[in-house]
Scaffold this motif. Structure first.
Motif, PDB file in Angstrom:
ATOM      1  N   ASN A  31      40.978   2.239 -25.700  1.00 47.36           N
ATOM      2  CA  ASN A  31      40.785   3.674 -25.879  1.00 47.36           C
ATOM      3  C   ASN A  31      41.533   4.477 -24.822  1.00 47.36           C
ATOM      4  O   ASN A  31      42.044   5.567 -25.077  1.00 47.36           O
ATOM      5  CB  ASN A  31      39.295   4.013 -25.845  1.00 47.36           C
ATOM      6  CG  ASN A  31      38.546   3.381 -27.003  1.00 47.36           C
ATOM      7  OD1 ASN A  31      39.059   3.351 -28.124  1.00 47.36           O
ATOM      8  ND2 ASN A  31      37.363   2.860 -26.739  1.00 47.36           N
ATOM      9  N   TRP A  32      41.569   3.917 -23.616  1.00 43.92           N
ATOM     10  CA  TRP A  32      42.331   4.543 -22.518  1.00 43.92           C
ATOM     11  C   TRP A  32      43.821   4.568 -22.864  1.00 43.92           C
ATOM     12  O   TRP A  32      44.507   5.585 -22.710  1.00 43.92           O
ATOM     13  CB  TRP A  32      42.058   3.753 -21.234  1.00 43.92           C
ATOM     14  CG  TRP A  32      42.942   4.083 -20.081  1.00 43.92           C
ATOM     15  CD1 TRP A  32      43.170   5.306 -19.538  1.00 43.92           C
ATOM     16  CD2 TRP A  32      43.701   3.148 -19.316  1.00 43.92           C
ATOM     17  NE1 TRP A  32      44.020   5.209 -18.481  1.00 43.92           N
ATOM     18  CE2 TRP A  32      44.372   3.880 -18.314  1.00 43.92           C
ATOM     19  CE3 TRP A  32      43.873   1.778 -19.355  1.00 43.92           C
ATOM     20  CZ2 TRP A  32      45.196   3.282 -17.384  1.00 43.92           C
ATOM     21  CZ3 TRP A  32      44.688   1.173 -18.427  1.00 43.92           C
ATOM     22  CH2 TRP A  32      45.351   1.918 -17.458  1.00 43.92           C
ATOM     23  N   GLN A  35      45.261   7.062 -25.731  1.00 45.92           N
ATOM     24  CA  GLN A  35      45.404   8.493 -25.470  1.00 45.92           C
ATOM     25  C   GLN A  35      46.868   8.937 -25.523  1.00 45.92           C
ATOM     26  O   GLN A  35      47.161  10.066 -25.893  1.00 45.92           O
ATOM     27  CB  GLN A  35      44.800   8.843 -24.101  1.00 45.92           C
ATOM     28  CG  GLN A  35      43.278   8.793 -24.087  1.00 45.92           C
ATOM     29  CD  GLN A  35      42.720   9.221 -22.743  1.00 45.92           C
ATOM     30  OE1 GLN A  35      43.384   9.073 -21.723  1.00 45.92           O
ATOM     31  NE2 GLN A  35      41.512   9.750 -22.746  1.00 45.92           N
ATOM     32  N   PHE A  36      47.791   8.052 -25.121  1.00 42.54           N
ATOM     33  CA  PHE A  36      49.209   8.416 -25.084  1.00 42.54           C
ATOM     34  C   PHE A  36      50.084   7.455 -25.890  1.00 42.54           C
ATOM     35  O   PHE A  36      51.307   7.498 -25.783  1.00 42.54           O
ATOM     36  CB  PHE A  36      49.716   8.450 -23.628  1.00 42.54           C
ATOM     37  CG  PHE A  36      49.233   9.630 -22.852  1.00 42.54           C
ATOM     38  CD1 PHE A  36      49.902  10.834 -22.868  1.00 42.54           C
ATOM     39  CD2 PHE A  36      48.054   9.543 -22.119  1.00 42.54           C
ATOM     40  CE1 PHE A  36      49.434  11.920 -22.145  1.00 42.54           C
ATOM     41  CE2 PHE A  36      47.588  10.624 -21.399  1.00 42.54           C
ATOM     42  CZ  PHE A  36      48.280  11.828 -21.405  1.00 42.54           C
ATOM     43  N   VAL A 115      50.072   5.953 -19.624  1.00 47.32           N
ATOM     44  CA  VAL A 115      48.629   6.163 -19.476  1.00 47.32           C
ATOM     45  C   VAL A 115      48.359   7.223 -18.422  1.00 47.32           C
ATOM     46  O   VAL A 115      49.234   7.574 -17.627  1.00 47.32           O
ATOM     47  CB  VAL A 115      47.913   4.858 -19.055  1.00 47.32           C
ATOM     48  CG1 VAL A 115      47.908   3.849 -20.171  1.00 47.32           C
ATOM     49  CG2 VAL A 115      48.550   4.277 -17.798  1.00 47.32           C
ATOM     50  N   PHE A 121      40.043   8.598 -16.306  1.00 51.45           N
ATOM     51  CA  PHE A 121      39.529   8.226 -17.627  1.00 51.45           C
ATOM     52  C   PHE A 121      38.036   7.891 -17.562  1.00 51.45           C
ATOM     53  O   PHE A 121      37.242   8.351 -18.385  1.00 51.45           O
ATOM     54  CB  PHE A 121      40.337   7.043 -18.157  1.00 51.45           C
ATOM     55  CG  PHE A 121      39.749   6.389 -19.377  1.00 51.45           C
ATOM     56  CD1 PHE A 121      39.784   7.010 -20.616  1.00 51.45           C
ATOM     57  CD2 PHE A 121      39.139   5.140 -19.278  1.00 51.45           C
ATOM     58  CE1 PHE A 121      39.238   6.401 -21.730  1.00 51.45           C
ATOM     59  CE2 PHE A 121      38.594   4.536 -20.386  1.00 51.45           C
ATOM     60  CZ  PHE A 121      38.641   5.166 -21.616  1.00 51.45           C
ATOM     61  N   ASP A 124      35.955  11.048 -16.934  1.00 53.99           N
ATOM     62  CA  ASP A 124      35.836  11.865 -18.133  1.00 53.99           C
ATOM     63  C   ASP A 124      34.719  11.346 -19.040  1.00 53.99           C
ATOM     64  O   ASP A 124      33.956  12.124 -19.623  1.00 53.99           O
ATOM     65  CB  ASP A 124      37.161  11.872 -18.901  1.00 53.99           C
ATOM     66  CG  ASP A 124      38.256  12.590 -18.131  1.00 53.99           C
ATOM     67  OD1 ASP A 124      37.923  13.308 -17.168  1.00 53.99           O
ATOM     68  OD2 ASP A 124      39.444  12.418 -18.491  1.00 53.99           O
ATOM     69  N   TYR A 137      37.424  11.313 -27.753  1.00 48.04           N
ATOM     70  CA  TYR A 137      38.067  11.943 -26.604  1.00 48.04           C
ATOM     71  C   TYR A 137      38.483  13.385 -26.921  1.00 48.04           C
ATOM     72  O   TYR A 137      38.855  13.714 -28.039  1.00 48.04           O
ATOM     73  CB  TYR A 137      39.303  11.117 -26.205  1.00 48.04           C
ATOM     74  CG  TYR A 137      38.957   9.718 -25.848  1.00 48.04           C
ATOM     75  CD1 TYR A 137      38.390   9.425 -24.621  1.00 48.04           C
ATOM     76  CD2 TYR A 137      39.139   8.686 -26.771  1.00 48.04           C
ATOM     77  CE1 TYR A 137      38.030   8.144 -24.301  1.00 48.04           C
ATOM     78  CE2 TYR A 137      38.775   7.406 -26.462  1.00 48.04           C
ATOM     79  CZ  TYR A 137      38.214   7.138 -25.217  1.00 48.04           C
ATOM     80  OH  TYR A 137      37.872   5.860 -24.911  1.00 48.04           O
ATOM     81  N   ARG A 138      38.426  14.204 -25.881  1.00 54.28           N
ATOM     82  CA  ARG A 138      38.935  15.567 -25.998  1.00 54.28           C
ATOM     83  C   ARG A 138      39.488  15.993 -24.650  1.00 54.28           C
ATOM     84  O   ARG A 138      39.281  15.320 -23.644  1.00 54.28           O
ATOM     85  CB  ARG A 138      37.833  16.502 -26.457  1.00 54.28           C
ATOM     86  CG  ARG A 138      36.618  16.577 -25.528  1.00 54.28           C
ATOM     87  CD  ARG A 138      35.613  17.575 -26.105  1.00 54.28           C
ATOM     88  NE  ARG A 138      34.429  17.701 -25.273  1.00 54.28           N
ATOM     89  CZ  ARG A 138      33.348  16.997 -25.441  1.00 54.28           C
ATOM     90  NH1 ARG A 138      33.306  16.085 -26.390  1.00 54.28           N
ATOM     91  NH2 ARG A 138      32.298  17.171 -24.674  1.00 54.28           N
ATOM     92  N   ASP A 139      40.207  17.090 -24.631  1.00 54.40           N
ATOM     93  CA  ASP A 139      40.825  17.551 -23.387  1.00 54.40           C
ATOM     94  C   ASP A 139      39.757  17.907 -22.356  1.00 54.40           C
ATOM     95  O   ASP A 139      38.818  18.653 -22.643  1.00 54.40           O
ATOM     96  CB  ASP A 139      41.705  18.775 -23.636  1.00 54.40           C
ATOM     97  CG  ASP A 139      42.908  18.424 -24.496  1.00 54.40           C
ATOM     98  OD1 ASP A 139      43.273  17.233 -24.487  1.00 54.40           O
ATOM     99  OD2 ASP A 139      43.457  19.326 -25.161  1.00 54.40           O
ATOM    100  N   THR A 142      41.105  17.622 -15.366  1.00 49.80           N
ATOM    101  CA  THR A 142      41.195  16.426 -14.515  1.00 49.80           C
ATOM    102  C   THR A 142      41.238  16.798 -13.042  1.00 49.80           C
ATOM    103  O   THR A 142      41.570  17.927 -12.683  1.00 49.80           O
ATOM    104  CB  THR A 142      42.457  15.626 -14.851  1.00 49.80           C
ATOM    105  OG1 THR A 142      43.592  16.425 -14.546  1.00 49.80           O
ATOM    106  CG2 THR A 142      42.484  15.233 -16.314  1.00 49.80           C
ATOM    107  N   LYS A 147      50.144  10.541 -14.379  1.00 49.04           N
ATOM    108  CA  LYS A 147      50.549  10.063 -15.689  1.00 49.04           C
ATOM    109  C   LYS A 147      51.769   9.175 -15.487  1.00 49.04           C
ATOM    110  O   LYS A 147      52.762   9.621 -14.901  1.00 49.04           O
ATOM    111  CB  LYS A 147      50.895  11.224 -16.618  1.00 49.04           C
ATOM    112  CG  LYS A 147      49.696  12.081 -16.998  1.00 49.04           C
ATOM    113  CD  LYS A 147      50.090  13.215 -17.937  1.00 49.04           C
ATOM    114  CE  LYS A 147      48.872  14.078 -18.281  1.00 49.04           C
ATOM    115  NZ  LYS A 147      49.239  15.194 -19.180  1.00 49.04           N
TER     116      LYS A 147
END
Length: 668
Positions: A31-32, A35-36, A115, A121, A124, A137-139, A142, A147
């Protein structure tokens, strides 16, 4: 505390489940990563065990499930923990002998995935109140804006991350605290809880110690009772044997007394007088006789070797000594030893005076331990053997010590004649060939200090590879000798180039995982052996050994020596200095070919290596020689018995005609 209570306490201490691992070892949360990245980018990288993205991916390729569709990928740490917790059963079909190998290309693909910070992560997830498997997940705002690539994450978490968490000093005792807050405040506020954690661990360890101590005491008590019973039984047997022996001696004394004068007269007139006669002992084997001698003589004194005189095994070859050409010798190492069935003599012997025999052998033994010479100390065991052997087979044994072999050639057509001086030759007659060489020797002995035969203490595959490597190096050394003069004329500019090349070689050796501390060989020779895949496995570090095991389909092990043994069984490598094995073989093989003796023995008490000429190609003048497994004895009497079997076998198989010799040796 009783035994049952102790067992329950110990069982409570047994840890179950997965062992916690660091970020660099565990598989990556899918899941981490998603995200990208897209699902298509990670589909092939999913770990079969944890269902996340495999870290250090390994492919399972067991034959039991080759018919399954798709690749079976697992993370390195997931596989290790599964095998440890399931008796090395495969995670797919739970069978033995799980087969696998690393997938380096897939790891490179995973390293390049984009990532965010892993700590961010996890924070969050806590902020939203979800979990790593089901969170939508949502924004989220941070506090660490990293990144980058997965391959850079380990360094970021350890050094740069603003969310780096601190764990409690008492983590190993059970404290689960970790936070971004000041650790000092936690330690002050929880002193009592920490003390209770430490006290609890100490109490559990005391329980475990008491249980183990109780178990060991019980085992010792049981062993003591068994030993007492065995000692009691042996004492009864000894007393009974004493009574039986006394009765037999009384009966035999009466028989021997009536016939004593006649025996003395007959033995005096015999040309082959047997010193063992008139003892009254009958129906005893050679081995039993030697065992009785051993019980009467103190063989416990150590055979001392003068350190200054023991030859250090040289890594160079004896190209200047008189030897037959190594190209015409074909060596085969075998495990076979002589069985008692191959000894063609009456193993039951009688009329041996063990007292006289003990006195004689004890004299030779004292000479051996007091002798301050070099490898010729071994001559005293040969003298003992000769005395016993000639009496049992009822034949004279004629020994020639350091006799001169003359008119020797290295190969067919060689015009040069050389000389050699073997340590000991045995013959059944006293006829001479030339001035000091026995005419028909059936065995040749060569004496060595004990460390010289250490190289023979290896697997057969390693010994065979070492002989072949040694022959290659021996040929190359002869070629290099002719180039030595040219090498001395290299100018300074060329020397600088060579220095630069040597520096590059050192770097390449280091990159190859070679441990240079294991040898004194030069780097160029080491690198050449590495490129030729003839460098011993023992020269490599653990990482290279594991990689080699993977490539050859061999199970890894935490023990380097165990991996080296398995690799040598699958792909034998020669030892680092083949010359220490090749030189003694080359020497005694030459003696055997020149004298016609089919059997040769390298004697280095308490080690022995013996060989025999299997057959000869008369047309090519090539010799096939079998070398038997090294014999290492635990006693002087056992050494005599093993050598006795070899010598008797040598008489049985006969001898060859002399090879690579003049028919009439030139006078010295």
């Amino acid at each position: 505390m009783n035994k049952i209570e102790g067992q329950k306490e110990v069982e409570e201490l047994v840890e179950t489940g997965e062992v916690p691992v660091s970020f660099s070892q565990q598989c990556f949360d899918k899941n981490w990563v998603l995200q990208f990245n897209t699902q298509e980018q990670i589909n092939r990288c999913i770990c079969f065990i944890c269902k996340h993205i495999a870290n250090n991916p390994i492919k399972l390729n067991c034959i039991q499930h080759q018919d399954l569709d798709g690749e079976l990928i697992v993370g390195d740490n997931c596989l290790k923990q599964f095998l440890n917790n399931n008796n090395n059963k495969c995670p797919v079909h739970h069978h033995d002998d799980c087969m696998y190998y690393k997938v380096n290309g897939m790891q490179k693909h995973i390293d390049e995935l984009n990532v965010i910070c892993y700590n961010q992560f996890k924070k969050d997830l806590k902020t939203i109140g979800g979990n790593e498997e089901e969170q939508i997940y949502r924004d989220i705002i941070t506090t660490c804006d990293f990144k980058g690539k997965i391959k850079d994450m380990h360094g970021h978490l350890n050094n740069l991350c603003t969310l780096k968490e601190s764990t409690c000093w008492f983590e190993q005792f059970g404290c689960k605290y970790f936070s971004e807050r000041d650790l000092e405040q936690h330690l002050i506020e929880n002193m009592k809880q920490h003390f209770e954690l430490v006290t609890n661990i100490v109490q559990k360890q005391q329980v475990m110690f008491c249980y183990i101590f109780y178990e060991e005491i019980s085992k010792l008590n049981d062993s003591n009772l068994i030993l007492k019973q065995q000692l009691n039984n042996q004492t009864i047997e000894i007393e009974q044997l004493k009574k039986d022996l006394k009765l037999k001696n009384e009966r035999l004394y009466q028989i021997d007394g009536n016939d004593n004068e006649e025996k003395k007269e007959n033995n005096f007139n015999m040309p082959n007088f047997n010193l063992f006669s008139s003892s009254g002992l009958v129906n005893i084997t050679v081995e039993q006789a030697l065992q009785k001698i051993e019980s009467n003589i103190n063989f416990n004194e150590e055979v001392k070797w003068n350190e200054a005189q023991i030859a250090h095994c040289s890594s160079s070859y004896e190209v200047k000594k008189c030897r037959v050409a190594h190209e015409i010798i074909h060596i085969k190492f075998i495990e076979k030893i002589i069985s008692n069935e191959e000894i063609e003599f009456d193993n039951l012997i009688g009329n041996i005076d063990l007292y006289k025999l003990s006195v004689i052998i004890e004299g030779f033994w004292k000479c051996m331990i007091e002798d301050n010479s070099k490898e010729t100390k071994n001559d005293w065991i040969a003298r003992s053997l000769q005395f016993i052997f000639k009496s049992i087979i009822n034949k004279n044994i004629y020994a020639t010590v350091c006799g001169t072999l003359s008119g020797l050639k290295t190969k067919e057509g060689d015009l040069n004649n050389g000389f050699a001086y073997p340590d000991l030759l045995w013959s059944l007659n006293n006829n001479l060939f030339g001035e000091s060489e026995p005419s028909e020797p059936f065995i040749v002995f060569d004496y060595k200090p004990p460390n010289v035969l250490e190289a023979f203490n290896n697997e057969i595959g390693v010994l065979q590879a070492t002989w072949l490597q040694g022959c290659c190096e021996l040929s190359q050394q002869k070629i290099n000798t002719t180039k030595k003069t040219i090498a001395l004329k290299i100018n300074k500019s060329v020397g600088k180039v060579i220095a630069k090349e040597e520096s590059e070689i050192q770097s390449k050796i280091s990159d190859a995982g070679v441990n240079m501390k294991c040898t004194k060989q030069n780097e160029k020779h080491i690198f050449l052996r590495h490129k030729q895949e003839t460098l011993p496995w023992s020269m490599y570090d653990k990482e290279v050994l594991e990689y080699s095991c993977d490539n050859l389909g061999i199970h890894r092990s935490n023990d380097n020596n165990d991996m080296i043994k398995r690799l040598n069984a699958k792909q034998p490598r020669p030892i680092m200095n083949p010359a220490i094995l090749v030189n003694p073989i080359h020497q005694i093989a030459s003696y055997m070919i020149w004298t016609g003796a089919r059997v040769g023995v390298l004697v280095a008490y308490p080690r022995f290596v013996w060989m025999e000429i299997d057959n000869i190609d008369e047309e090519k003048k090539e010799f096939n020689i079998k070398i038997h497994e090294m014999i290492k004895t635990e006693s002087f009497a056992r050494s005599l018995f093993e050598l006795f079997k070899i010598a008797n076998y040598a008489i049985k198989i006969g001898r060859n005609k002399r090879q690579l010799r003049s028919e009439i040796p030139k006078k010295i």
